[in-house]
Design a protein around this motif. Structure first.
Motif, PDB file in Angstrom:
ATOM      1  N   UNK A  46       0.828  -1.204   0.000  1.00 27.14           N
ATOM      2  CA  UNK A  46       0.000   0.000   0.000  1.00 27.14           C
ATOM      3  C   UNK A  46       0.862   1.254   0.000  1.00 27.14           C
ATOM      4  N   UNK A  47       0.254   2.348  -0.473  1.00 24.43           N
ATOM      5  CA  UNK A  47       0.831   3.677  -0.312  1.00 24.43           C
ATOM      6  C   UNK A  47       0.133   4.299   0.882  1.00 24.43           C
ATOM      7  N   UNK A  48       0.912   4.626   1.907  1.00 27.53           N
ATOM      8  CA  UNK A  48       0.341   5.131   3.150  1.00 27.53           C
ATOM      9  C   UNK A  48       0.798   6.567   3.358  1.00 27.53           C
ATOM     10  N   UNK A  49      -0.154   7.490   3.375  1.00 28.82           N
ATOM     11  CA  UNK A  49       0.153   8.887   3.626  1.00 28.82           C
ATOM     12  C   UNK A  49       0.337   9.143   5.100  1.00 28.82           C
ATOM     13  N   UNK A 209      -3.499  12.811  -1.540  1.00 28.32           N
ATOM     14  CA  UNK A 209      -4.878  12.448  -1.888  1.00 28.32           C
ATOM     15  C   UNK A 209      -4.908  11.621  -3.164  1.00 28.32           C
ATOM     16  N   UNK A 210      -4.042  11.950  -4.121  1.00 26.97           N
ATOM     17  CA  UNK A 210      -4.029  11.243  -5.401  1.00 26.97           C
ATOM     18  C   UNK A 210      -3.389   9.864  -5.295  1.00 26.97           C
ATOM     19  N   UNK A 211      -2.484   9.675  -4.346  1.00 26.50           N
ATOM     20  CA  UNK A 211      -1.656   8.467  -4.342  1.00 26.50           C
ATOM     21  C   UNK A 211      -1.959   7.488  -3.215  1.00 26.50           C
ATOM     22  N   UNK A 212      -2.405   7.978  -2.074  1.00 24.73           N
ATOM     23  CA  UNK A 212      -2.448   7.132  -0.882  1.00 24.73           C
ATOM     24  C   UNK A 212      -3.669   6.222  -0.849  1.00 24.73           C
ATOM     25  N   UNK A 213      -3.450   4.970  -0.438  1.00 25.51           N
ATOM     26  CA  UNK A 213      -4.551   4.052  -0.158  1.00 25.51           C
ATOM     27  C   UNK A 213      -5.171   4.367   1.195  1.00 25.51           C
ATOM     28  N   UNK A 224      -3.906  10.521  15.433  1.00 26.00           N
ATOM     29  CA  UNK A 224      -5.249  10.913  15.838  1.00 26.00           C
ATOM     30  C   UNK A 224      -6.318  10.383  14.892  1.00 26.00           C
ATOM     31  N   UNK A 225      -5.929   9.953  13.691  1.00 30.08           N
ATOM     32  CA  UNK A 225      -6.905   9.360  12.774  1.00 30.08           C
ATOM     33  C   UNK A 225      -6.183   8.563  11.701  1.00 30.08           C
ATOM     34  N   UNK A 226      -6.729   7.386  11.385  1.00 32.94           N
ATOM     35  CA  UNK A 226      -6.196   6.528  10.329  1.00 32.94           C
ATOM     36  C   UNK A 226      -7.346   5.934   9.549  1.00 32.94           C
ATOM     37  N   UNK A 227      -7.172   5.822   8.239  1.00 31.26           N
ATOM     38  CA  UNK A 227      -8.177   5.157   7.428  1.00 31.26           C
ATOM     39  C   UNK A 227      -8.054   5.558   5.972  1.00 31.26           C
ATOM     40  N   UNK A 228      -8.912   4.981   5.143  1.00 31.60           N
ATOM     41  CA  UNK A 228      -8.987   5.426   3.760  1.00 31.60           C
ATOM     42  C   UNK A 228      -9.655   6.796   3.731  1.00 31.60           C
TER      43      UNK A 228
END
Length: 320
Positions: A46-49, A209-213, A224-228
């Motif tokens: 995955x790409x993770x931001x 926004x364009x790249x991350x899963x 403080x927050x994780x998710x798609x």
């Protein structure tokens, strides 16, 4: 920090453990706590931001992952290994691009790319040539002759052409012009399609926004927050803008809408809960809409929501 697995896996192999797994990470500098129980997981392929302002703890987290800093508490696993104890082995399986690249002043760009590749798992020669052309890099110039943007290009080419499983990119497009930023996005999309795992820290929200899963937002040394993006947007109000032929005399009567405001041109702006959009439309229909825009929150909106509720604390300003 004891790893649960030491078995290497192929890039993009999602059947095994996560590429990065951090639990309860604490890092102190004297009495100052830069990371305060941070949890972060990046799946294989995955790409993770990784988002946060300066001082939130991003760079400290990355330094721990690179084995440059030792954690005070918590567990950190990188490709199934311990980044502090297995640093030499792991650095052959990862590539890192910092936001401010320093090169050997007397080496040419091409020599620097090859040296960095040899320190890792080797380079794909055809990919190296392709990337040099795409980023319009002159590999014959010496390191001391390069601008900041060209130094970034050298590091990016060396990372993307390397035979590694994981890319850790910390503000990689710093210094690149918009055309080269677009090339970078295209190349990261290729890596993503090939199943490469990427941790991407960037201040350019459109890039993430364009790249991350998935994305993780860090504040004061904690996630403080994780998710798609869809998951996070599902927890955030949607913005509505409408031009009304018959504006209401009392905006308080629009019970579904929040933060409603009306300008002199009868343009209404408001926010609405994601599951109340249809109800909001029903409230607005009697007021004869001539124009309507419904905008889900952008990644920048989602990010700023965590940082505009209150002023940045002195601790955040001190964090590196």
């Amino acid at each position: 920090m004891t790893p649960t697995s030491t078995q290497p896996e192929r890039p993009g192999d999602s059947a095994g453990p996560a590429a990065i797994r951090i639990r309860g990470l604490v890092k102190k500098f004297g009495s100052f706590k830069a990371l305060d129980g941070l949890d972060l997981e990046v799946a294989r392929g995955e790409v993770h931001g990784f988002l946060g302002p300066n001082g939130a703890g991003k760079s400290t987290t990355i330094r721990v992952l690179l084995g440059l800093l030792r954690a005070n508490q918590g567990t950190v696993e990188l490709l199934g290994g311990d980044p502090w104890g297995d640093v030499v082995e792991l650095h052959r399986r990862i590539a890192y691009v910092p936001g401010d690249v320093m090169l050997w002043p007397r080496l040419s760009g091409g020599e620097a790319i090859d040296l960095l590749g040899n320190l890792r798992g080797g380079l794909e020669k055809a990919r190296r040539t392709e990337l040099i052309e795409r980023f319009e890099l002159d590999p014959t110039k010496r390191g001391r002759q390069y601008s900041k943007g060209n130094r970034q290009k050298v590091a990016i080419v060396a990372a993307l052409a390397a035979n590694v499983e994981l890319l850790i990119l910390d503000e990689p497009t710093s210094g690149l012009d918009p055309l080269m930023e677009a090339v970078f996005r295209d190349e990261i999309a290729k890596e993503k399609a090939n199943g490469r795992t990427i941790l991407l820290s960037s201040h350019i929200m459109s890039e993430v926004e364009a790249l991350a899963d998935r994305v993780s937002i860090i504040r004061q040394g904690k996630i403080v927050q994780t998710g798609t993006l869809d998951d996070i947007r599902g927890q955030t109000r949607i913005t509505i803008s409408a031009t009304l032929a018959r504006p209401p005399a009392d905006l308080g009567g629009l019970t579904v809408l929040h933060d409603a405001a009306l300008d002199d041109h009868h343009r209404l702006t408001a926010t609405v809960e994601p599951d109340q959009v249809n109800a909001a439309m029903a409230e607005l229909v009697p007021h004869e809409m001539s124009a309507l825009t419904v905008s889900p929150a952008s990644l920048e909106d989602l990010f700023l929501r965590h940082y505009t509720d209150e002023a940045t604390s002195p601790a955040e300003e001190a964090r590196s």
